[in-house]
Motif scaffolding. Structure first.
Motif, PDB file in Angstrom:
ATOM      1  N   THR A 122      32.754  45.674  15.646  1.00  0.00           N
ATOM      2  CA  THR A 122      31.310  45.736  15.403  1.00  0.00           C
ATOM      3  C   THR A 122      30.798  44.326  15.081  1.00  0.00           C
ATOM      4  OG1 THR A 122      31.694  46.277  13.080  1.00  0.00           O
ATOM      5  CG2 THR A 122      31.379  48.110  14.610  1.00  0.00           C
ATOM      6  N   SER A 123      29.530  44.123  15.364  1.00  0.00           N
ATOM      7  CA  SER A 123      28.937  42.807  15.163  1.00  0.00           C
ATOM      8  C   SER A 123      27.426  42.968  15.113  1.00  0.00           C
ATOM      9  CB  SER A 123      29.326  41.873  16.323  1.00  0.00           C
ATOM     10  OG  SER A 123      28.717  42.311  17.533  1.00  0.00           O
ATOM     11  N   GLU A 124      26.697  41.863  15.169  1.00  0.00           N
ATOM     12  CA  GLU A 124      25.238  41.932  15.241  1.00  0.00           C
ATOM     13  C   GLU A 124      24.778  42.592  16.540  1.00  0.00           C
ATOM     14  OE1 GLU A 124      23.244  38.258  12.965  1.00  0.00           O
ATOM     15  OE2 GLU A 124      24.499  37.656  14.657  1.00  0.00           O
ATOM     16  N   ARG A 125      25.660  42.634  17.542  1.00  0.00           N
ATOM     17  CA  ARG A 125      25.306  43.180  18.856  1.00  0.00           C
ATOM     18  C   ARG A 125      25.799  44.600  19.071  1.00  0.00           C
ATOM     19  NH1 ARG A 125      27.983  38.558  19.972  1.00  0.00           N
ATOM     20  NH2 ARG A 125      29.601  39.708  21.071  1.00  0.00           N
ATOM     21  N   ILE A 126      26.721  45.053  18.247  1.00  0.00           N
ATOM     22  CA  ILE A 126      27.411  46.321  18.512  1.00  0.00           C
ATOM     23  C   ILE A 126      27.198  47.274  17.347  1.00  0.00           C
ATOM     24  CG2 ILE A 126      29.634  47.418  18.953  1.00  0.00           C
ATOM     25  CD1 ILE A 126      30.528  44.825  20.279  1.00  0.00           C
ATOM     26  N   LEU A 127      26.790  48.494  17.669  1.00  0.00           N
ATOM     27  CA  LEU A 127      26.511  49.495  16.648  1.00  0.00           C
ATOM     28  C   LEU A 127      27.799  49.974  15.977  1.00  0.00           C
ATOM     29  CD1 LEU A 127      24.019  51.138  15.570  1.00  0.00           C
ATOM     30  CD2 LEU A 127      24.804  52.969  17.064  1.00  0.00           C
ATOM     31  N   ASP A 128      27.737  50.145  14.681  1.00  0.00           N
ATOM     32  CA  ASP A 128      28.875  50.644  13.901  1.00  0.00           C
ATOM     33  C   ASP A 128      28.905  52.165  14.010  1.00  0.00           C
ATOM     34  OD1 ASP A 128      30.993  50.899  12.192  1.00  0.00           O
ATOM     35  OD2 ASP A 128      29.870  50.416  10.374  1.00  0.00           O
ATOM     36  N   GLY A 129      29.429  52.662  15.119  1.00  0.00           N
ATOM     37  CA  GLY A 129      29.397  54.088  15.414  1.00  0.00           C
ATOM     38  C   GLY A 129      30.301  54.904  14.507  1.00  0.00           C
ATOM     39  N   VAL A 130      29.790  56.027  14.023  1.00  0.00           N
ATOM     40  CA  VAL A 130      30.582  56.914  13.164  1.00  0.00           C
ATOM     41  C   VAL A 130      31.702  57.558  13.976  1.00  0.00           C
ATOM     42  CG1 VAL A 130      30.510  58.941  11.658  1.00  0.00           C
ATOM     43  CG2 VAL A 130      28.580  57.338  11.690  1.00  0.00           C
ATOM     44  N   THR A 131      31.410  57.995  15.203  1.00  0.00           N
ATOM     45  CA  THR A 131      32.452  58.575  16.057  1.00  0.00           C
ATOM     46  C   THR A 131      33.502  57.528  16.386  1.00  0.00           C
ATOM     47  OG1 THR A 131      30.825  60.090  17.012  1.00  0.00           O
ATOM     48  CG2 THR A 131      32.893  59.825  18.201  1.00  0.00           C
ATOM     49  N   ARG A 132      33.066  56.306  16.670  1.00  0.00           N
ATOM     50  CA  ARG A 132      33.994  55.205  16.978  1.00  0.00           C
ATOM     51  C   ARG A 132      35.020  55.016  15.870  1.00  0.00           C
ATOM     52  NH1 ARG A 132      34.301  50.347  14.839  1.00  0.00           N
ATOM     53  NH2 ARG A 132      35.230  48.597  16.007  1.00  0.00           N
ATOM     54  N   LYS A 133      34.541  54.867  14.630  1.00  0.00           N
ATOM     55  CA  LYS A 133      35.472  54.589  13.532  1.00  0.00           C
ATOM     56  C   LYS A 133      36.347  55.807  13.236  1.00  0.00           C
ATOM     57  CE  LYS A 133      32.218  53.441  10.696  1.00  0.00           C
ATOM     58  NZ  LYS A 133      31.534  52.910   9.488  1.00  0.00           N
ATOM     59  N   SER A 134      35.809  57.011  13.488  1.00  0.00           N
ATOM     60  CA  SER A 134      36.605  58.226  13.281  1.00  0.00           C
ATOM     61  C   SER A 134      37.722  58.320  14.309  1.00  0.00           C
ATOM     62  CB  SER A 134      35.709  59.463  13.356  1.00  0.00           C
ATOM     63  OG  SER A 134      34.659  59.391  12.398  1.00  0.00           O
ATOM     64  N   LEU A 135      37.430  57.985  15.564  1.00  0.00           N
ATOM     65  CA  LEU A 135      38.456  58.014  16.608  1.00  0.00           C
ATOM     66  C   LEU A 135      39.538  56.977  16.346  1.00  0.00           C
ATOM     67  CD1 LEU A 135      36.295  58.472  19.833  1.00  0.00           C
ATOM     68  CD2 LEU A 135      37.764  60.186  18.752  1.00  0.00           C
ATOM     69  N   ILE A 136      39.151  55.812  15.829  1.00  0.00           N
ATOM     70  CA  ILE A 136      40.149  54.794  15.496  1.00  0.00           C
ATOM     71  C   ILE A 136      41.107  55.311  14.434  1.00  0.00           C
ATOM     72  CG2 ILE A 136      40.461  52.537  14.410  1.00  0.00           C
ATOM     73  CD1 ILE A 136      37.834  51.673  15.782  1.00  0.00           C
ATOM     74  N   ASP A 137      40.559  55.901  13.374  1.00  0.00           N
ATOM     75  CA  ASP A 137      41.409  56.439  12.303  1.00  0.00           C
ATOM     76  C   ASP A 137      42.270  57.592  12.808  1.00  0.00           C
ATOM     77  OD1 ASP A 137      40.349  54.616  10.549  1.00  0.00           O
ATOM     78  OD2 ASP A 137      38.939  56.015   9.627  1.00  0.00           O
ATOM     79  N   LEU A 138      41.693  58.452  13.635  1.00  0.00           N
ATOM     80  CA  LEU A 138      42.429  59.590  14.166  1.00  0.00           C
ATOM     81  C   LEU A 138      43.554  59.123  15.086  1.00  0.00           C
ATOM     82  CD1 LEU A 138      42.559  62.668  14.202  1.00  0.00           C
ATOM     83  CD2 LEU A 138      40.904  62.650  16.081  1.00  0.00           C
ATOM     84  N   VAL A 150      39.085  54.771  30.402  1.00  0.00           N
ATOM     85  CA  VAL A 150      37.914  54.166  29.781  1.00  0.00           C
ATOM     86  C   VAL A 150      37.034  55.320  29.329  1.00  0.00           C
ATOM     87  CG1 VAL A 150      35.925  52.643  30.057  1.00  0.00           C
ATOM     88  CG2 VAL A 150      38.029  52.177  31.348  1.00  0.00           C
ATOM     89  N   PHE A 151      36.546  55.281  28.091  1.00  0.00           N
ATOM     90  CA  PHE A 151      35.685  56.365  27.631  1.00  0.00           C
ATOM     91  C   PHE A 151      34.705  55.886  26.578  1.00  0.00           C
ATOM     92  CE2 PHE A 151      39.623  56.581  25.153  1.00  0.00           C
ATOM     93  CZ  PHE A 151      39.201  56.717  23.845  1.00  0.00           C
ATOM     94  N   GLY A 152      33.526  56.530  26.594  1.00  0.00           N
ATOM     95  CA  GLY A 152      32.520  56.272  25.592  1.00  0.00           C
ATOM     96  C   GLY A 152      32.713  57.193  24.403  1.00  0.00           C
ATOM     97  N   ALA A 153      32.184  56.790  23.245  1.00  0.00           N
ATOM     98  CA  ALA A 153      32.305  57.579  22.019  1.00  0.00           C
ATOM     99  C   ALA A 153      30.984  57.563  21.277  1.00  0.00           C
ATOM    100  CB  ALA A 153      33.418  57.024  21.132  1.00  0.00           C
ATOM    101  N   ALA A 178      26.548  62.601  20.406  1.00  0.00           N
ATOM    102  CA  ALA A 178      26.146  63.665  21.326  1.00  0.00           C
ATOM    103  C   ALA A 178      27.333  64.244  22.084  1.00  0.00           C
ATOM    104  CB  ALA A 178      25.100  63.143  22.301  1.00  0.00           C
ATOM    105  N   ALA A 179      28.121  63.383  22.715  1.00  0.00           N
ATOM    106  CA  ALA A 179      29.220  63.854  23.564  1.00  0.00           C
ATOM    107  C   ALA A 179      30.569  63.812  22.859  1.00  0.00           C
ATOM    108  CB  ALA A 179      29.288  63.006  24.830  1.00  0.00           C
ATOM    109  N   VAL A 180      30.666  63.166  21.723  1.00  0.00           N
ATOM    110  CA  VAL A 180      31.904  62.860  21.010  1.00  0.00           C
ATOM    111  C   VAL A 180      32.722  61.873  21.847  1.00  0.00           C
ATOM    112  CG1 VAL A 180      33.966  63.726  19.842  1.00  0.00           C
ATOM    113  CG2 VAL A 180      31.877  65.109  19.880  1.00  0.00           C
ATOM    114  N   VAL A 181      33.244  62.342  22.988  1.00  0.00           N
ATOM    115  CA  VAL A 181      33.981  61.485  23.915  1.00  0.00           C
ATOM    116  C   VAL A 181      33.483  61.772  25.321  1.00  0.00           C
ATOM    117  CG1 VAL A 181      36.230  61.078  25.000  1.00  0.00           C
ATOM    118  CG2 VAL A 181      36.064  61.201  22.507  1.00  0.00           C
ATOM    119  N   ASN A 182      33.190  60.717  26.075  1.00  0.00           N
ATOM    120  CA  ASN A 182      32.702  60.865  27.441  1.00  0.00           C
ATOM    121  C   ASN A 182      33.589  60.043  28.370  1.00  0.00           C
ATOM    122  OD1 ASN A 182      31.187  61.396  29.699  1.00  0.00           O
ATOM    123  ND2 ASN A 182      29.246  60.846  28.786  1.00  0.00           N
ATOM    124  N   PRO A 183      34.564  60.684  29.058  1.00  0.00           N
ATOM    125  CA  PRO A 183      35.467  59.938  29.946  1.00  0.00           C
ATOM    126  C   PRO A 183      34.710  59.306  31.119  1.00  0.00           C
ATOM    127  CG  PRO A 183      36.348  62.118  29.437  1.00  0.00           C
ATOM    128  CD  PRO A 183      34.923  62.107  28.967  1.00  0.00           C
TER     129      PRO A 183
END
Length: 355
Positions: free
Chosen positions: A252-268, A298-301, A304-309
């Protein structure tokens, strides 16, 4: 949360409900809203008492600064119902904290926890029947704040309105997703508001995404504004790349959103002993991995979708198809995370909060 949530909130109930007219088996995401909404106004430097009232349009001055200078922020969350008819939130404190970070960045007043959290809790108690049981069913929660103060002077407003609206949702699926890696357009820049959930961040994506749609692609993988050499987000989601058996995602940075799903998937993923590296991901290394066969997924997190392949991507007019795997990590992580959210698997992280 405060102990006097009910006493601090004015409740004006709707005379009737529209729930019986809703087809919960055929929902379009974000088009149907529940019977009630929460409103809380900020005036003269003070937050007024929150009000829960029937969902309806409201009047606003044509010179309100939300229209002229874009002071508008929001969050996206979900509520889930378990088999015991209890309603649960997923990591709501993360959304609350991020909301106020967004508010601070846009020179808007921070919202008190008693308004945001207690107001949301009471609204969900009233609208409990709108939360349906079963994997894939949820109630989407949209807290947002706009500048209602009048005047066209280019300065922060003095009046604001915080609101929460609710929308029943099914499992989000948009079919096969093909993306273009951005070579010119950027989602955000250093020093900007990319890390805030500001409305303008999303409207700025519409035009380049429209161009991608016209070429047969659903989304864009955004690259950094300076060199377009670093991969950052996919559409409105954080993005992961699996090369061999390691997951990579940008910090995450000034350009990248600190996504809740993102950090949850990393921990999981770490709990499941999956190698995860949070570091800048270069376009050239992903292209090289696609060409030598080591790029697996490659997938989005996102909420809305949780994970989008993603099934394939284009870069410099060359298309790269991703392999079709029998057991993709993306869908396994999605299954495990949604099981925690719906309380059908043990929450070993303490992420879920009962209403």
């Amino acid at each position: 949360m405060s102990n006097n949530a009910t006493e601090d909130i004015v409740i004006n109930r709707a005379e009737s409900t529209k729930i019986d007219a809703v087809n919960f088996d055929n929902l379009v995401f974000g088009e149907i809203f529940t019977d009630h909404m929460l409103i809380c106004d900020y005036k003269q430097g003070v937050w007024e008492k929150p009000i829960i009232q029937p969902y309806a349009p409201f009047l606003i001055d044509p010179s309100a600064k939300v229209f002229h200078y874009g002071q508008a922020i929001f969050e996206g969350m979900k509520a889930y119902k378990d088999d015991n008819e209890d309603v649960w939130l997923f990591r709501p404190e993360e959304n609350y904290n991020r909301f106020n970070k967004s508010a601070k960045r846009l020179a808007m007043p921070e919202v008190p926890e008693s308004v945001f959290m207690d107001g949301m809790k009471k609204l969900l108690e009233i609208e409990k029947e709108w939360v349906k049981k079963g994997i894939g069913n949820s109630l989407y929660i949209r807290p947002f704040m706009i500048a209602t103060g009048p005047g066209v002077i280019a300065a922060p407003a003095k009046f604001y309105r915080f609101m929460i609206i609710l929308s029943p949702a099914k499992a989000y699926y948009s079919g096969e997703v093909k993306v273009i890696i951005a070579e010119h357009f950027s989602r955000a820049a250093n020093g900007g508001i990319g890390a805030a959930k500001a409305a303008g961040n999303y409207s700025a994506q519409f035009y380049p995404t429209k161009l991608a749609n016209e070429m047969g692609f659903q989304q864009i993988i955004w690259t950094d504004d300076a060199t377009h050499s670093k991969l950052e987000e996919a559409g409105t989601m954080n993005v992961f790349f699996r090369i061999n058996d390691t997951l990579y995602t940008a910090p995450t940075s000034e350009r990248i959103l600190d996504g809740v799903t993102r950090k949850s998937l990393i921990d999981l993923a770490k709990r499941e002993n999956i190698n995860v590296e949070v570091r800048p991901v270069l376009v050239e290394e992903v292209i090289a991995a696609a060409e030598n066969g080591t790029l697996q997924e490659v997938f989005g997190a996102g909420t809305a979708a949780v994970v989008n392949p993603i099934v394939g991507f284009s870069y410099k007019e060359k298309y790269y198809e991703l392999p079709k795997l029998d057991n993709p990590i993306a869908l396994d992580l999605k299954k495990k995370l949604t099981a925690i959210q719906h309380k059908v698997a043990k929450d070993t992280f303490g992420w879920t909060v009962k209403i």
